[in-house]
Scaffold this active site. Sequence first.
Site, PDB file in Angstrom:
ATOM      1  N   ARG A 152      13.529  -1.060 -15.471  1.00  0.00           N
ATOM      2  CA  ARG A 152      13.441  -0.472 -14.143  1.00  0.00           C
ATOM      3  C   ARG A 152      12.861  -1.490 -13.158  1.00  0.00           C
ATOM      4  O   ARG A 152      11.888  -2.173 -13.469  1.00  0.00           O
ATOM      5  CB  ARG A 152      12.511   0.746 -14.158  1.00  0.00           C
ATOM      6  CG  ARG A 152      13.044   1.935 -14.900  1.00  0.00           C
ATOM      7  CD  ARG A 152      14.107   2.657 -14.106  1.00  0.00           C
ATOM      8  NE  ARG A 152      14.530   3.881 -14.771  1.00  0.00           N
ATOM      9  CZ  ARG A 152      15.448   3.928 -15.739  1.00  0.00           C
ATOM     10  NH1 ARG A 152      15.998   2.821 -16.179  1.00  0.00           N
ATOM     11  NH2 ARG A 152      15.791   5.088 -16.264  1.00  0.00           N
ATOM     12  N   ASP A 205       1.520 -15.300   2.334  1.00  0.00           N
ATOM     13  CA  ASP A 205       2.078 -16.004   1.179  1.00  0.00           C
ATOM     14  C   ASP A 205       1.183 -17.100   0.621  1.00  0.00           C
ATOM     15  O   ASP A 205       1.458 -17.633  -0.447  1.00  0.00           O
ATOM     16  CB  ASP A 205       3.429 -16.622   1.561  1.00  0.00           C
ATOM     17  CG  ASP A 205       4.489 -15.569   1.827  1.00  0.00           C
ATOM     18  OD1 ASP A 205       4.410 -14.492   1.212  1.00  0.00           O
ATOM     19  OD2 ASP A 205       5.384 -15.819   2.647  1.00  0.00           O
TER      20      ASP A 205
END
Lengths: 342, 342, 342, 342
Positions: free
Chosen positions: B266, B128
């Site tokens: 989507r 991260d």
Amino acid sequence: MKIGILTSGGDCPGLNAVIRAIVLKGTSVYSQQFVGFRDGWRGLVEGDVIPLDRHRVRGLAKQGGTILGTSRFGPYEGPSGGPENIQKTLDRLGVDAVIAIGGEGTQAASKRLADAGIKIIGVPKTIDNDLGATDYTFGFDTAVEIATEAIDRLRTTGDSHKRCMVLEVMGRHVGWIALHSGMAGGAHAILIPEQPVSIDQIVTWVESVRDRGRAPLLVVAEGFTLDTMDEAYSTKGLDGFNRPRLGGIAEILAPMIEQRTGIESRATVLGHIQRGGVPTAYDRVLATRLGLAAIDTVLAERWGNMVALRGTEVQVVGLDEALGELKTVPQHRYDEAAILFG
Amino acid sequence: MKIGILTSGGDCPGLNAVIRAIVLKGTSVYSQQFVGFRDGWRGLVEGDVIPLDRHRVRGLAKQGGTILGTSRFGPYEGPSGGPENIQKTLDRLGVDAVIAIGGEGTQAASKRLADAGIKIIGVPKTIDNDLGATDYTFGFDTAVEIATEAIDRLRTTGDSHKRCMVLEVMGRHVGWIALHSGMAGGAHAILIPEQPVSIDQIVTWVESVRDRGRAPLLVVAEGFTLDTMDEAYSTKGLDGFNRPRLGGIAEILAPMIEQRTGIESRATVLGHIQRGGVPTAYDRVLATRLGLAAIDTVLAERWGNMVALRGTEVQVVGLDEALGELKTVPQHRYDEAAILFG
Amino acid sequence: MKIGILTSGGDCPGLNAVIRAIVLKGTSVYSQQFVGFRDGWRGLVEGDVIPLDRHRVRGLAKQGGTILGTSRFGPYEGPSGGPENIQKTLDRLGVDAVIAIGGEGTQAASKRLADAGIKIIGVPKTIDNDLGATDYTFGFDTAVEIATEAIDRLRTTGDSHKRCMVLEVMGRHVGWIALHSGMAGGAHAILIPEQPVSIDQIVTWVESVRDRGRAPLLVVAEGFTLDTMDEAYSTKGLDGFNRPRLGGIAEILAPMIEQRTGIESRATVLGHIQRGGVPTAYDRVLATRLGLAAIDTVLAERWGNMVALRGTEVQVVGLDEALGELKTVPQHRYDEAAILFG
Amino acid sequence: MKIGILTSGGDCPGLNAVIRAIVLKGTSVYSQQFVGFRDGWRGLVEGDVIPLDRHRVRGLAKQGGTILGTSRFGPYEGPSGGPENIQKTLDRLGVDAVIAIGGEGTQAASKRLADAGIKIIGVPKTIDNDLGATDYTFGFDTAVEIATEAIDRLRTTGDSHKRCMVLEVMGRHVGWIALHSGMAGGAHAILIPEQPVSIDQIVTWVESVRDRGRAPLLVVAEGFTLDTMDEAYSTKGLDGFNRPRLGGIAEILAPMIEQRTGIESRATVLGHIQRGGVPTAYDRVLATRLGLAAIDTVLAERWGNMVALRGTEVQVVGLDEALGELKTVPQHRYDEAAILFG
């Protein structure tokens, strides 16, 4: 305000991402207009421009190469060269400032032009990572990634055949691509222009690897030379006359290693595929950030400066800082890597 | 001297490269011996070790994952946990020092153990990029590259169908992967935990892209939340009871965007493929350099410290420096990227 | 039953996947035992074997190269060569049957040995796709993919510099890799051994591309020759004595094209990276299916046969079918591609 | 002669390569003119066209998506639909013939239109490889490659954490992508719609892998269903009302496996990245060859036919051949793969 952009020198993944970032921010935030000079300084000297707008730079973040074209033409070449002519051309085109994306030669020329009054700022570009004043430049990470993938592939063939594989990568004057790809790929030796190494030392490394039951893999920068190049040439059966016809240093080293160690050796010269194609995400981010900072620098009218990466931040530095000495691989970085040799 | 290595926390490309570098330099330069603790702190607490030598780490520079295994077990867990028990276990195993490769939790635990007298040093690890005291950590570049390649693929489908594509990437507390991959991929908006953004703003960006004739593409970090999550849930027809069963934030956003704009939308949740597999060359170089520095730090007996990247150099920093605040995306980095939104 | 496996000839992505499939099915379904002969026929002739079991082939589906090693040693070489000696060696080792994975030379040798009574079956292997009796062989798809990625990269550099790029790919006798990668990469000409083309024709194609404002890109198989090689040599300033020192055909063509057209031209020789590294999914599936069929063929005692791909199915064919004529690029496949030239 | 092209149905890598091949051969060999219908059948029904020439299709061999746009609109929809209206529209636009690139639904519609007198031919397109009459279609190889790369990445994380990883890939009705990627990636089980498998069997496979000390990895096609879905839902704590809100089958299976075996399990749903982006070389070659054959088929006026791959050759087949039964994974292909399960 109308701003002209040019890309100069060898192709480099990320050039288009710089152009895109400049134009997107320049049009949406600053409402500026843009043109691109075709084929580097030639387009500036000859006033050969194409319009650039948001629509024209669409999708360029990931596209290799430069939509503006590039060349090794210099701004002092030809009858229209030099700062006075260039200023006249800029006036004629209504171009107020220039952003020059290029390597050491380009930035040196930009400095001269800035000193002569041309409103110009620089964006550093070099596959080789040899430019001072910036930690890294876009294109380098892509070249290292491509070279590393080549090492990964060569390794399986070397292991299967118990061959010594010698991979030549870019780096005429500095060994950064060789250093990083060699470390990433787990090379058994990395040969770079900054560090003279004898063929005896190379043979020692190669034999040490062989004696551990493994297939040696060497990475060599194109600018590496043996201190005993005469022996190199004579191994290839060539006298002085034929030397220019030799291929790269890998093609000199492989037969020498084979002759000295008896280990079948193969050379691969990676060549131009290191400098083309889709940039890595790292290079796209860096190129985009440099482009965004470049247009800010123009708006701040900080002529004669260059944008640069320092740590995690993009900063503005004097063009003179970027010039002078090439940024070579320092001794401690070589020593760090050399621990894994042999 | 015998040194034990452990890898703790989530999987991360480059862990094996660190282990390899430590063992290669430790054996060849310092003639040390090595063991690996299995499954992170569990192996240390339970004295579960495997021997590590040059042969065992062969070929690991490019291999994803960790040959030692990893877990979220902590060093204070269970009846054998805690510094006193751990020291007894180390004595029994004849292990003199520990190198702990892990993220914020791991380094916090290392700090406590070092304060209690355990000879331990840290190597930072986080997909991260949320760890202070180091510019970057290995694994992050690979995750960004994978996310960027996903964006490149989604874009063609979005364009062909004129759909809005929403890609969810890792980042529970910080938005670094979203920021870099979104910038590299040319996303039309990047949504991160550090920056609250209303659904109205998102809709404005999406419609602006649509109005230019393009298909909107959004990157969202998994930890992003809308300030009006109630609306999010009600769009999905869910009351509070069902909330935990919802998928990721992308699966919340896509139907909201479709409902508000009429643009078919989507969601794609990239998930675990971001943290596995072959590391990029960048991560392999960084991991190798951190490993080489880690073994030097052990030899220098600088317990309670951590190796870290600062600019282009690897340095030794106090573990306490790395702790405390998460390294979030600063405002100026978000603003820099946000110029390209919409 | 104990079965020996060998891999012979040049390295090829997918060899390990074949070995893995044979051993997994052979042990789990048929309860057989396996050994691997080291370095191709040499291991068979000299009785140099390593045991192979389920554990040993773990993870090999994606691993390039061959864990058994390979060489160009033949089964009739040396004092222990030939069918009688080989049968004695097999008896001594308790090996009942042999699976030989290799190209045309290997399968020809297998045929001779089978005719002399050795229980042997073949698995076809060739990067070049030059083996009859099978639609495709593993390794070819990977080589084409690598060459195509190189074309994609070279194209951006060619376009940026307005250069003619000449890429040399593998194919000493047949042009399949050049044909497929050239078609996939949108090359402006594909030069293959099967089709003589004059330098005049090449120049016509190159100039036609240039006249449309584009940068020409040519793919040439290493075995392509000009009908006027004397001119080729003289362009490089070489007489007959120096010819063997020339690099590949790309390095001959590029300066000729530059001299004739005035377009700056660059050669890239892709070399060994085409035959190493991680296989494509296509090659992994094909190699796995061939391996699974190979062990069935052994169990069926169909000695002297080879497994082969026909359409979507793997079949058993006589080794003699695979021999004789090289499978060259047929005229209609060349004509199909040539429509896109120029 | 003026020819119209349309792309219909889901996005698929290679669509642009087909368009490019048709236009390049059609203009240079046959001197035809081309238009593209926008967004599939909608463009045909509504007469919404864009001109297509050599310049417009430049560089499309490697570009994912379709420059024409696509949709799920059908040719019998709306007031302008149906063969009579369509013929009027074609007459008005001066379009003589239509090439329809699409899957089963598209080709069925093409057949109806051809039977009603429209001059139309088909090019098969399906990610899923579920179309009869052709060995493979473009897009499938790319999807398999992407899924295989995902498996490679998930495997390292599974191994590091000793987790069971469940990857869901495309395939609502057929399991080809799962079958090929699972075999290429060395999956421990492949679950496809064609083959009902009980949760007990899955658990047996998973535990067998765990007992060998490995981390289980399963590939499941989105259309796979358990014979006991009620248990699946109840494991998720859902009653019938909430079922539609569930994610994919992987998100059903992972918690069931974890509950039954005690092995930590994780689901990944690959989603849309399987159908976008740069096609593999295999798909570019296949798409290009189908495009070249399609324009020949138009010139031969063989209306109502489709181009198809049979073995290594492209042939012309009746549209009716391609319709009817879906091409499912046959029993022998599943059995072949299942040998490697567990």
